[in-house]
Scaffold this motif. Structure first.
Motif, short mmCIF file in Angstrom:
data_model
loop_
_atom_site.label_atom_id
_atom_site.label_comp_id
_atom_site.label_asym_id
_atom_site.label_seq_id
_atom_site.Cartn_x
_atom_site.Cartn_y
_atom_site.Cartn_z
N LEU A 23 -1.36 -13.62 10.97
CA LEU A 23 -2.70 -13.91 10.45
C LEU A 23 -3.62 -12.72 10.70
O LEU A 23 -4.42 -12.34 9.84
CB LEU A 23 -3.25 -15.16 11.15
CG LEU A 23 -4.61 -15.69 10.66
CD1 LEU A 23 -4.49 -16.17 9.21
CD2 LEU A 23 -5.09 -16.83 11.56
N LEU A 33 -10.99 -11.90 8.02
CA LEU A 33 -10.77 -13.33 7.77
C LEU A 33 -12.12 -14.05 7.66
O LEU A 33 -13.05 -13.74 8.39
CB LEU A 33 -9.95 -13.94 8.91
CG LEU A 33 -8.58 -13.30 9.17
CD1 LEU A 33 -7.96 -13.90 10.42
CD2 LEU A 33 -7.66 -13.50 7.98
N SER A 34 -12.19 -14.98 6.75
CA SER A 34 -13.44 -15.70 6.53
C SER A 34 -13.17 -17.20 6.42
O SER A 34 -12.01 -17.63 6.34
CB SER A 34 -14.11 -15.21 5.25
OG SER A 34 -13.29 -15.49 4.12
N VAL A 35 -14.23 -17.98 6.43
CA VAL A 35 -14.10 -19.43 6.27
C VAL A 35 -13.47 -19.74 4.92
O VAL A 35 -12.62 -20.64 4.79
CB VAL A 35 -15.47 -20.12 6.38
CG1 VAL A 35 -15.35 -21.62 6.07
CG2 VAL A 35 -16.06 -19.90 7.77
N PHE A 37 -11.33 -17.91 3.34
CA PHE A 37 -9.89 -17.63 3.41
C PHE A 37 -9.14 -18.82 3.99
O PHE A 37 -8.11 -19.23 3.46
CB PHE A 37 -9.63 -16.39 4.27
CG PHE A 37 -8.17 -16.21 4.62
CD1 PHE A 37 -7.29 -15.64 3.72
CD2 PHE A 37 -7.68 -16.65 5.84
CE1 PHE A 37 -5.94 -15.50 4.02
CE2 PHE A 37 -6.34 -16.51 6.16
CZ PHE A 37 -5.46 -15.94 5.25
N PHE A 38 -9.64 -19.38 5.09
CA PHE A 38 -8.96 -20.50 5.73
C PHE A 38 -8.96 -21.73 4.83
O PHE A 38 -7.96 -22.46 4.77
CB PHE A 38 -9.62 -20.82 7.08
CG PHE A 38 -9.29 -19.83 8.16
CD1 PHE A 38 -8.03 -19.81 8.73
CD2 PHE A 38 -10.22 -18.90 8.58
CE1 PHE A 38 -7.69 -18.90 9.72
CE2 PHE A 38 -9.91 -17.98 9.58
CZ PHE A 38 -8.64 -17.98 10.15
N HIS A 39 -10.07 -21.95 4.14
CA HIS A 39 -10.14 -23.08 3.21
C HIS A 39 -9.13 -22.90 2.08
O HIS A 39 -8.41 -23.83 1.71
CB HIS A 39 -11.55 -23.19 2.64
CG HIS A 39 -11.84 -24.53 2.03
ND1 HIS A 39 -13.10 -25.06 1.91
CD2 HIS A 39 -11.01 -25.47 1.49
CE1 HIS A 39 -13.04 -26.25 1.34
NE2 HIS A 39 -11.79 -26.51 1.07
N SER A 40 -9.06 -21.67 1.57
CA SER A 40 -8.11 -21.36 0.50
C SER A 40 -6.67 -21.48 0.99
O SER A 40 -5.80 -22.00 0.29
CB SER A 40 -8.37 -19.95 -0.04
OG SER A 40 -7.42 -19.59 -1.00
N PHE A 41 -6.43 -21.01 2.21
CA PHE A 41 -5.07 -21.04 2.77
C PHE A 41 -4.58 -22.47 2.93
O PHE A 41 -3.45 -22.80 2.56
CB PHE A 41 -5.05 -20.32 4.12
CG PHE A 41 -3.69 -20.30 4.78
CD1 PHE A 41 -2.74 -19.36 4.41
CD2 PHE A 41 -3.35 -21.24 5.75
CE1 PHE A 41 -1.48 -19.34 5.00
CE2 PHE A 41 -2.10 -21.23 6.35
CZ PHE A 41 -1.16 -20.28 5.97
N ILE A 42 -5.43 -23.33 3.48
CA ILE A 42 -5.02 -24.72 3.72
C ILE A 42 -4.84 -25.47 2.42
O ILE A 42 -3.92 -26.29 2.28
CB ILE A 42 -6.02 -25.44 4.66
CG1 ILE A 42 -5.41 -26.74 5.18
CG2 ILE A 42 -7.33 -25.72 3.95
CD1 ILE A 42 -4.30 -26.56 6.14
N CYS A 270 3.13 -22.65 8.31
CA CYS A 270 1.97 -21.73 8.24
C CYS A 270 2.43 -20.28 8.36
O CYS A 270 1.95 -19.41 7.62
CB CYS A 270 0.98 -22.06 9.36
SG CYS A 270 0.08 -23.61 9.12
N ILE A 274 1.96 -17.44 5.45
CA ILE A 274 1.14 -16.26 5.69
C ILE A 274 2.00 -15.01 5.50
O ILE A 274 1.51 -13.97 5.02
CB ILE A 274 0.48 -16.29 7.09
CG1 ILE A 274 -0.68 -15.29 7.15
CG2 ILE A 274 1.48 -15.96 8.18
CD1 ILE A 274 -1.87 -15.67 6.32
#
Length: 325
Positions: A23, A33-35, A37-42, A270, A274
């Motif tokens: 990551l 990394l941004s919020v 990015f994490f929203h898109s990743f999940i 995960c 990634i």
């Protein structure tokens, strides 16, 4: 110090560590990394995580389920077909989810009640479920109202992304079950099937439950992938079964059963995703991506076998020591 040993000795810790390392690498390559990015990743990888949870449950009882990818495809095409016939998205999703649960129950009945080998059973049902998906929708296409996608990309109370809520629901169901006496029996079954039978453990129920739960997980995955694409494909879940097994193995779940947790499957999934993201960012071709995934699976299986052999060796030493006394 004891907490550190406990954390580092956790079967899922290596997968978590690998995920965090890669990551960070991905963050360096993409500029941080941004919020978002994490929203898109999940939201992109929720389906893979759900399937990994389901497969992990079946591996823990010394079995497996390679039909989950086909169930995901079936859920996807059922949603698309029903939406095109005028059903509301919510009704179509519920019917499709019900189909996934029934598929899981079929696997559980054949494996638990009829006592047929899990690999052979799910190989056969995978072909059957995949064939039904192809019969319903012979080629990719279809359309789902984009309101489904908007719901999926939204958040619960503006805090938790919807995909995360679906994953947490699966974790909650599994955690509640594990806390019951059946949870202990489940690991005992995975450790030694013959001893589980001799101890009076309800093996039939446990196997029926884990495969039904796997069907529920595949149903959630099918909803995730349908909402993410808003389109249908009879082969959308084709690679998910093997990838989820790889994720479970990487997450410290023993293929012999009885060792690991669903968290291992989650962190393994995960990590795999990634890694794929990094490979794609590096402009490697699909052949290289497949090679890397296969290589990681091979390494994971080797380490899983080594770990199982060490555990068996330790048990034998204890037995011989006890006999010597």
């Amino acid at each position: 110090m004891n907490l550190f040993k406990k954390v580092t000795g956790w079967s899922a810790f290596p997968a978590l560590l690998l995920f965090l390392i890669f990551l960070g690498i991905n963050g360096v390559l993409t500029g941080g990394l941004s919020v978002y990015f994490f929203h898109s990743f999940i939201s992109t990888n929720a389906a893979a995580i759900c399937v990994a949870i389901g497969v992990t449950a079946t591996i823990l009882v010394a079995g497996t389920d390679i039909s989950l990818g086909s169930i995901v495809s079936l859920v996807n095409v059922v949603i698309v077909t029903l939406c095109e016939r005028g059903y509301s998205v919510s009704t179509a999703a519920l019917i499709a989810f019900g189909c996934a649960v029934v598929c899981g129950m079929i696997n559980g009945f054949i494996i638990g009640v009829m006592r047929v080998n899990p690999l052979l059973t799910t190989f056969a049902t995978s072909t059957a479920f995949g064939g039904i998906a192809l019969w319903i929708l012979p080629y990719p296409g279809g359309y789902i109202d984009y309101s489904f996608g908007d719901w999926y990309l939204g958040s619960l109370f503006g805090i938790l992304p919807t995909p995360a809520v679906l994953i947490l629901a699966l974790i909650l169901i599994w955690t509640i079950f594990i806390k019951l006496p059946f949870g202990i029996h489940l690991y005992a079954l995975g450790k030694d099937v013959k001893k589980a039978y001799a101890s009076g453990i309800n093996v039939t129920f446990l196997r029926f439950f884990v495969h039904t739960f796997a069907g529920i997980a595949a149903g959630a995955a099918g909803i995730c992938i349908s909402a993410s694409t808003c389109a249908g494909s009879p082969v959308v879940g084709a690679s998910m079964s093997m990838n989820s097994i790889a994720a479970a193995v990487i997450g410290g779940v023993s293929l012999n059963g009885g060792i690991g947790s669903v968290w291992g499957g989650i962190f393994g999934a995960c990590f795999l995703n990634i890694l794929i993201s990094i490979v794609v960012s590096a402009n490697f071709g699909s052949v290289v991506q497949s090679f890397i995934q296969g290589l990681i699976l091979l390494i994971g299986v080797v380490f899983s076998v080594i770990a199982a052999d060490r555990e068996l060796s330790g048990k034998m030493k204890k037995i011989f020591r006890g006999g010597a006394r």
